[in-house]
Enzyme design. Structure first.
Site, PDB file in Angstrom:
ATOM      1  N   ASP A  11       0.713  -1.160  -0.144  1.00 33.78           N
ATOM      2  CA  ASP A  11      -0.180  -0.075   0.104  1.00 33.78           C
ATOM      3  C   ASP A  11       0.775   1.253  -0.081  1.00 33.78           C
ATOM      4  OD1 ASP A  11      -2.344   1.398   0.292  1.00 33.78           O
ATOM      5  OD2 ASP A  11      -1.996   1.895   2.306  1.00 33.78           O
ATOM      6  N   SER A  12       0.336   2.401  -0.281  1.00 39.13           N
ATOM      7  CA  SER A  12       1.075   3.699  -0.345  1.00 39.13           C
ATOM      8  C   SER A  12       1.476   4.069   1.158  1.00 39.13           C
ATOM      9  CB  SER A  12       0.288   4.923  -0.949  1.00 39.13           C
ATOM     10  OG  SER A  12      -1.003   4.817  -0.314  1.00 39.13           O
ATOM     11  N   CYS A  74      -4.117  -1.482  -2.215  1.00 40.29           N
ATOM     12  CA  CYS A  74      -4.523  -0.028  -2.454  1.00 40.29           C
ATOM     13  C   CYS A  74      -5.311   0.252  -3.819  1.00 40.29           C
ATOM     14  CB  CYS A  74      -3.047   0.629  -2.626  1.00 40.29           C
ATOM     15  SG  CYS A  74      -3.321   2.412  -3.040  1.00 40.29           S
ATOM     16  N   GLU A 159      -3.824   9.317   8.076  1.00 38.85           N
ATOM     17  CA  GLU A 159      -2.070   9.299   8.202  1.00 38.85           C
ATOM     18  C   GLU A 159      -1.842  10.236   9.209  1.00 38.85           C
ATOM     19  OE1 GLU A 159       0.402   7.663   6.206  1.00 38.85           O
ATOM     20  OE2 GLU A 159      -1.342   6.604   5.267  1.00 38.85           O
ATOM     21  N   CYS A 193     -11.183   2.953  -0.542  1.00 39.92           N
ATOM     22  CA  CYS A 193      -9.967   3.282  -0.185  1.00 39.92           C
ATOM     23  C   CYS A 193      -9.466   2.569   1.146  1.00 39.92           C
ATOM     24  CB  CYS A 193      -9.920   4.762  -0.017  1.00 39.92           C
ATOM     25  SG  CYS A 193      -8.121   5.240   0.914  1.00 39.92           S
ATOM     26  N   HIS A 195      -7.501   3.116   3.349  1.00 42.10           N
ATOM     27  CA  HIS A 195      -7.561   4.043   4.611  1.00 42.10           C
ATOM     28  C   HIS A 195      -9.069   4.012   5.283  1.00 42.10           C
ATOM     29  CE1 HIS A 195      -3.648   4.913   3.243  1.00 42.10           C
ATOM     30  NE2 HIS A 195      -3.233   5.691   4.093  1.00 42.10           N
TER      31      HIS A 195
HETATM   32  N1  DGL Z   1      -4.978   3.287   0.529  1.00 43.37           N
HETATM   33  C1  DGL Z   1      -4.901   3.903  -0.705  1.00 43.37           C
HETATM   34  C2  DGL Z   1      -6.285   3.401  -1.344  1.00 43.37           C
HETATM   35  O1  DGL Z   1      -6.709   2.534  -1.184  1.00 43.37           O
HETATM   36  C3  DGL Z   1      -4.818   5.197  -0.861  1.00 43.37           C
HETATM   37  C4  DGL Z   1      -4.206   6.209  -0.155  1.00 43.37           C
HETATM   38  C5  DGL Z   1      -3.250   7.258  -0.959  1.00 43.37           C
HETATM   39  O2  DGL Z   1      -3.659   8.370  -1.367  1.00 43.37           O
HETATM   40  O3  DGL Z   1      -2.103   6.953  -1.022  1.00 43.37           O
HETATM   41  O4  DGL Z   1      -6.723   3.987  -2.254  1.00 43.37           O
END
Ligand code: DGL
Length: 274
Positions: A11-12, A74, A159, A193, A195
């Site tokens: 993931d990012s 992600c 974050e 997402c 997150h």
């Molecule tokens: N967790 C990432 C997703 O599922 C996005 C987070 C980011 O913007 O880096 O899209």
């Protein structure tokens, strides 16, 4: 023949840990390596080219660590990089290795959640702009209407550990209202997402109770189990031993503190220099 290796989860940043947690719960015997590109998060607002370049670089690091199967936990990377990696890079890099994403396991089942045939997607700007959800959902449920809303502030809130703060209320309510403003009949919403599960309590506060929220962790874990059952040749390349390793491209100190919130267990990471 390729040697069996850990399953890579990418993931990012921290979001993928909400998916990894469910995967490790469902399939505890495999070895896993998690990689968070925290140094370059967020991916959401970045261009296709940049997300593709960063994602491929991280996938290559996981391959170099012995992974034969990598899950892009992600949505932004799945939306913007997965297809190119699968179609253009993998055949040249190693025809045995596999990379899977999180969008397909979600779009395959979304129709089961909606009675009205109207589904909402909350995601990063990049995922929304890619149109991946409407395109993929149409393949499985052509009659389903899809409404999208980009929530660019939600990843930074998570974050920065502000997702439970009163300050988060404004941004959560704003995007829920925008989405429901597009159609009052939406009865199921995808958290598109990885997150966003961390914001689920806040999201529920501003959502009518009869709307179903679809969180991806469990769906991705179930889909991975099914995939490994259907592909014994890939399953054979995933080592078992129950180990979990964590890598971050940023500081391990802050990673370990925050990762615990997402993963639900103590985490001790190593630094991966880019
Ligand atoms: N967790 C990432 C997703 O599922 C996005 C987070 C980011 O913007 O880096 O899209």
């Amino acid at each position: 023949m390729d040697k069996a290796g850990a399953i890579g989860v990418f993931d990012s940043g921290y979001g993928g840990l909400s998916v990894f947690r469910e995967i490790a719960d469902k399939l505890p015997d495999y070895d896993y390596i998690y990689l968070g590109d925290n140094a370059r998060v967020p991916y959401g607002p970045r261009s296709f080219e940049t997300v593709y370049e960063y994602t491929l670089e991280c996938v290559n690091h996981l391959f170099a660590m012995g992974c034969n199967l990598v899950i892009l936990a992600c949505n932004t990377a799945s939306a913007k990089a997965l297809r190119s990696i699968q179609q253009n890079d993998l055949p040249q890099l190693d025809s045995v290795k596999r990379v899977l994403g999180v969008i397909r396991p979600t779009t395959e089942i979304v129709g089961q959640y909606s009675k009205n045939g109207k589904v909402g997607v909350l995601a990063t700007s990049g995922t929304v702009a890619s149109q991946s959800y409407p395109i993929e959902i149409e393949k499985f449920y052509p009659d389903l209407e899809v409404f999208q809303e980009a929530c660019p502030m939600w990843v930074p809130l998570v974050e920065n550990n502000e997702h439970e703060s009163p300050g988060a209320d404004y941004f959560v309510k704003k995007h829920i209202d925008n989405l429901l403003g597009q159609s009052q009949d939406i009865d199921a919403i995808i958290l598109g997402c990885t997150h966003y599960p961390l914001l689920i309590n806040k999201i529920r506060e501003f959502l009518p109770p009869d709307i179903q929220l679809i969180s991806q962790g469990k769906l991705v874990a179930e889909s991975l189990e099914d995939y490994l059952n259907r592909h014994p040749e890939i399953d054979e390349l995933c080592s078992t031993g129950g180990s979990r390793q964590f890598y971050t491209t940023e500081s391990t100190k802050s990673f370990d503190v925050k990762a615990k919130i997402f993963f639900g267990q103590e985490v001790s990471s190593k630094h991966l220099p880019l």
